[in-house]
Design a protein around this motif. Structure first.
Motif, mmCIF file in Angstrom:
data_model
loop_
_atom_site.group_PDB
_atom_site.id
_atom_site.type_symbol
_atom_site.label_atom_id
_atom_site.label_comp_id
_atom_site.label_asym_id
_atom_site.label_seq_id
_atom_site.Cartn_x
_atom_site.Cartn_y
_atom_site.Cartn_z
ATOM 1 N N TRP A 230 -24.677 -43.045 10.891
ATOM 2 C CA TRP A 230 -24.821 -41.585 10.909
ATOM 3 C C TRP A 230 -25.894 -41.150 11.908
ATOM 4 O O TRP A 230 -25.720 -40.161 12.626
ATOM 5 N N ILE A 275 -19.734 -35.124 -3.296
ATOM 6 C CA ILE A 275 -19.420 -35.621 -1.953
ATOM 7 C C ILE A 275 -17.918 -35.696 -1.702
ATOM 8 O O ILE A 275 -17.443 -35.222 -0.659
ATOM 9 N N PRO A 276 -17.109 -36.252 -2.620
ATOM 10 C CA PRO A 276 -15.660 -36.247 -2.370
ATOM 11 C C PRO A 276 -15.090 -34.842 -2.240
ATOM 12 O O PRO A 276 -14.177 -34.601 -1.438
ATOM 13 N N THR A 279 -16.055 -33.462 1.208
ATOM 14 C CA THR A 279 -15.258 -34.157 2.212
ATOM 15 C C THR A 279 -13.829 -33.629 2.235
ATOM 16 O O THR A 279 -13.265 -33.350 3.299
ATOM 17 N N ASP A 280 -13.242 -33.484 1.050
ATOM 18 C CA ASP A 280 -11.869 -32.977 0.957
ATOM 19 C C ASP A 280 -11.761 -31.561 1.517
ATOM 20 O O ASP A 280 -10.768 -31.217 2.175
ATOM 21 N N THR A 284 -18.890 -29.623 6.940
ATOM 22 C CA THR A 284 -19.644 -30.601 7.733
ATOM 23 C C THR A 284 -21.027 -30.868 7.161
ATOM 24 O O THR A 284 -21.607 -31.926 7.405
ATOM 25 N N CYS A 327 -24.140 -39.117 1.425
ATOM 26 C CA CYS A 327 -23.632 -37.993 2.228
ATOM 27 C C CYS A 327 -23.432 -38.449 3.671
ATOM 28 O O CYS A 327 -22.378 -38.215 4.276
ATOM 29 N N ASN A 330 -20.600 -40.693 4.361
ATOM 30 C CA ASN A 330 -19.319 -39.985 4.282
ATOM 31 C C ASN A 330 -19.207 -38.871 5.317
ATOM 32 O O ASN A 330 -18.336 -38.006 5.213
ATOM 33 N N GLY A 331 -20.102 -38.898 6.311
ATOM 34 C CA GLY A 331 -20.001 -37.964 7.419
ATOM 35 C C GLY A 331 -20.470 -36.555 7.132
ATOM 36 O O GLY A 331 -20.054 -35.605 7.808
ATOM 37 N N ILE A 332 -21.347 -36.390 6.154
ATOM 38 C CA ILE A 332 -21.826 -35.070 5.755
ATOM 39 C C ILE A 332 -23.323 -34.970 6.038
ATOM 40 O O ILE A 332 -24.103 -35.828 5.609
#
Length: 729
Positions: A230, A275-276, A279-280, A284, A327, A330-332
């Motif tokens: 990240w 987080i899921p 993401t869904d 960002t 986070c 998971n790209g957040i």
């Protein structure tokens, strides 16, 4: 006052003068204060051999002895006997050099504040390759007459561990055997010797909840971060990247499913739940309402007392690190609200910390905030400035936070903020700007971007103060972004009007483009807009049930078409009907109904559209990325805009119809001949729209329209926003 009386009454200012080890070339002496002891033996910890015994001084609890033979021990302990039994303690007053080290470099760099002060774990060399664990305490209380460390380890007795005052107003002591997890506070006596409420550590890294509000010793070196990928990913120009922020209050985003379970989700449970979801939904970033420790749930974190401690309501500091880490994996990105504007008066906090105004302005015309009934930091005092700047860096350093959204900046900038004439003090030039706060914010931003160039700072600033998001070297405050409060208020005022009256307020929906590129803006629909009687976002919308939902969908898409990064508070994305309540969960059960699941589907698709198409985000802060096609059609309450990527490589037209009247032959001016296709229509049935027929593809003709050489014709649905992509010839 005799030293024994001082020690017994916890009034000793310089215990190193009287206690501990002193030595000359040929001898050394040891003095100890050990109430209730009957015998004290000195042990060399390296060899575990006895050095000798200390003698009781008359009828006092002071013990001392001089040793003329034998080697000076690296570290010694006392074996103590009393009527209750025997125990061993390591004398904290032998570590004078180590204690004073806490303040040797504290003023050199802002980071040193949290690396030197507070409770710092350390290992002490005792010789023969042995070491013992200890905690070094250091606290700033320049006008106190005495400070003691109290905690579980000494039965909260202020007479046990008096601290040493230094020349710079810091109090220091190294205490062996105090480990991570131990609770502590400072017992402070003011200049007149009066005992103050026990104080939590201003630099405390972990805090206990009510009723103790104690600080907890914490080891920041244990957690192993896994977000290196990240850290590489976030490099780059944030102004040209998509940024859709989900603003969250952790205590009320979701509660455990059991009706009888009123507790919060923990940081680790939020990893599995929040987080899921984020993401869904395609967000960002997550922006958290203030995470710094705070005593009152109803303040939502905006009355913090522990700036260096993530609130333990949801778990430990390492649990919060795990949340941030997950986070990132998971790209957040994670943004936190940071509150340097004010702090509450709670007894265990910073207010009148040593009996005087250590942290706040002394004069209430500068030091008391009438809106929030709280104290205002003294932004001109060096120690306070270092404290605040260090705290900003701390979150980026220890918790890998990606950004700081700075709360209530306007209240810091203006000396007369929320004050009547006569209730404020002008600056040296007779004006209302707080030069001290301005320079503090500039310094903070310079330090953040110097040490963490991939991080960002965001100002919540509600006035027209110039250059908030411009670099300090250009005369700006140095923030990376600024919330566009003007857009928020104008557009919400407009969309709340009955559609038949919107023609008279058309300028409210278009005016933001007059200044859209003066700052680097984030468009916020924040928590402040859905609380305190303002109603939910859905219920701001006029009309019947269908029209309310259609208005919300039309408005949300208009927001995503408008230049600027995006921020939405939790619940907006499901069309929550009820106003936000911090004591309960979002009304997730509403997703059982098509209206709400349709609104949620729209927000999900808007986030994806915004991220997938550079035209919608690449030039968010550059006027070349935007053009009005039509902003003057007040009669029909429609607006049309062009968003384009660099060099016009990608072009997307966004058209909003803010009336419930479908426009079956709506003509839109375009730049070029060729094919145009609909990317998104908020009136689609999948969003609980009417499904009003709309050609998926259109060909431009040579009909000049809206100051454009070419145009297309479409059927514009009611209360809808449509995104149209130019496909080319």
């Amino acid at each position: 006052m005799q030293i024994e009386t001082q020690l017994k009454n916890a009034q000793c200012t310089f215990p190193f003068t009287h206690l501990g080890l002193t030595h000359t070339k040929n001898a050394f002496s040891i003095t100890a204060w050990i109430p209730n002891a009957t015998a004290v033996k000195v042990i060399d910890l390296a060899t575990e051999k006895a050095i000798g015994t200390l003698k009781k001084q008359a009828a006092s609890d002071l013990f001392s002895a001089e040793f003329t033979k034998g080697k000076l021990p690296a570290v010694y302990a006392f074996e103590v006997k009393n009527p209750q039994g025997a125990y061993r303690i390591i004398d904290p007053y032998q570590f004078q050099d180590q204690a004073f080290h806490a303040v040797h470099f504290v003023d050199h760099l802002p980071k040193n504040v949290y690396q030197q002060l507070g409770a710092q774990l350390m290992d002490l060399d005792v010789g023969l390759a042995k070491s013992i664990s200890a905690t070094r305490f250091a606290v700033f209380a320049p006008n106190a007459s005495a400070v003691s460390i109290i905690g579980d380890f000494n039965y909260w007795d202020g007479s046990c561990l008096p601290m040493q005052k230094t020349d710079f107003g810091y109090w220091v002591l190294v205490v062996p055997g105090v480990n991570a997890g131990d609770k502590y506070k400072y017992q402070i006596k003011d200049a007149a010797g009066n005992e103050l409420p026990h104080k939590a550590d201003p630099i405390g890294f972990y805090a206990d909840q009510y009723p103790s509000h104690a600080s907890v010793v914490f080891d920041h070196e244990q957690y192993q971060w896994q977000d290196s990928k990240w850290q590489e990913q976030v490099k780059g120009d944030k102004y040209t990247q998509a940024m859709s922020i989900y603003e969250v209050h952790l205590g009320s985003w979701k509660r455990p499913s059991a009706e009888s379970d009123a507790r919060y989700l923990s940081y680790r449970e939020l990893v599995d739940e929040l987080i899921p979801y984020v993401t869904d939904m395609g967000y960002t970033h997550i922006e958290l309402l203030p995470i710094s420790e705070f005593p009152f749930d109803g303040s939502w974190g905006y009355q913090p007392v522990g700036l260096f401690a993530p609130t333990s309501r949801f778990g430990s500091p390492d649990d919060f690190k795990y949340f941030v880490d997950q986070c990132h994996q998971n790209g957040i990105g994670v943004i936190i609200d940071w509150v340097p504007a004010h702090f509450p008066e709670d007894g265990h906090g910073l207010a009148r910390f040593d009996g005087t105004h250590v942290y706040e302005y002394e004069d209430p015309r500068k030091g008391w905030h009438p809106d929030w009934n709280s104290c205002i930091y003294d932004f001109g005092k060096d120690t306070v400035r270092q404290f605040l700047v260090a705290n900003a860096l701390f979150w980026l350093d220890k918790y890998h936070i990606d950004g700081l959204r700075v709360d209530a900046v306007a209240s810091m900038l203006y000396l007369d903020y929320s004050r009547e004439d006569g209730d404020w003090i002008p600056n040296v030039d007779g004006g209302n700007h707080n030069y001290e706060a301005i320079s503090l914010l500039q310094w903070m931003n310079k330090e953040v971007y110097s040490h963490y160039p991939n991080a960002m700072t965001i100002a919540e600033e509600s006035t027209s103060f110039a250059k908030v998001s411009r670099p300090v070297f250009e005369g700006g405050l140095g923030f990376g972004f600024k919330w566009n409060m003007g857009w928020m208020h104008d557009s919400l005022h407009y969309i709340s009007k009955d559609p038949s009256y919107r023609r008279y307020h058309h300028g409210e929906i278009t005016f933001s483009m007059v200044y859209a590129f003066d700052e680097s803006f984030v468009l916020p629909i924040s928590h402040d807009e859905v609380v305190h009687g303002k109603g939910s976002l859905l219920h701001k919308m006029p009309g019947d049930e269908w029209q309310q939902a259609a208005n919300l969908r039309c408005y949300a898409a208009f927001m995503y078409a408008h230049p600027g990064k995006k921020l939405n508070f939790m619940g907006n994305e499901i069309g929550q009907a009820a106003e936000w309540n911090h004591d309960s969960s979002i009304n997730w059960h509403l997703l059982e109904f098509e209206k709400h699941s349709g609104i949620q589907a729209l927000y999900r698709d808007l986030n994806k559209l915004y991220a997938d198409y550079p035209a919608l985000h690449e030039l968010d802060h550059d006027h070349t990325g935007f053009e009005w096609i039509d902003h003057e059609n007040a009669e029909q309450s429609t607006v049309a805009m062009l968003r384009q990527s660099k060099a016009g490589k990608q072009q997307i037209y966004a058209v909003s119809n803010f009336t419930p009247v479908p426009r079956s032959t709506f003509r839109l001016g375009v730049k070029a001949l060729g094919e145009y296709t609909v990317l998104l229509n908020t009136d689609d049935k999948q969003y609980w729209g009417s499904g009003n027929s709309l050609n998926a593809k259109m060909l431009a003709d040579k009909t000049p329209w809206q100051n454009q050489t070419y145009s297309i014709e479409l059927s514009l649905p009611p209360l809808a926003t449509v995104f149209i992509l130019y496909k080319g010839k």
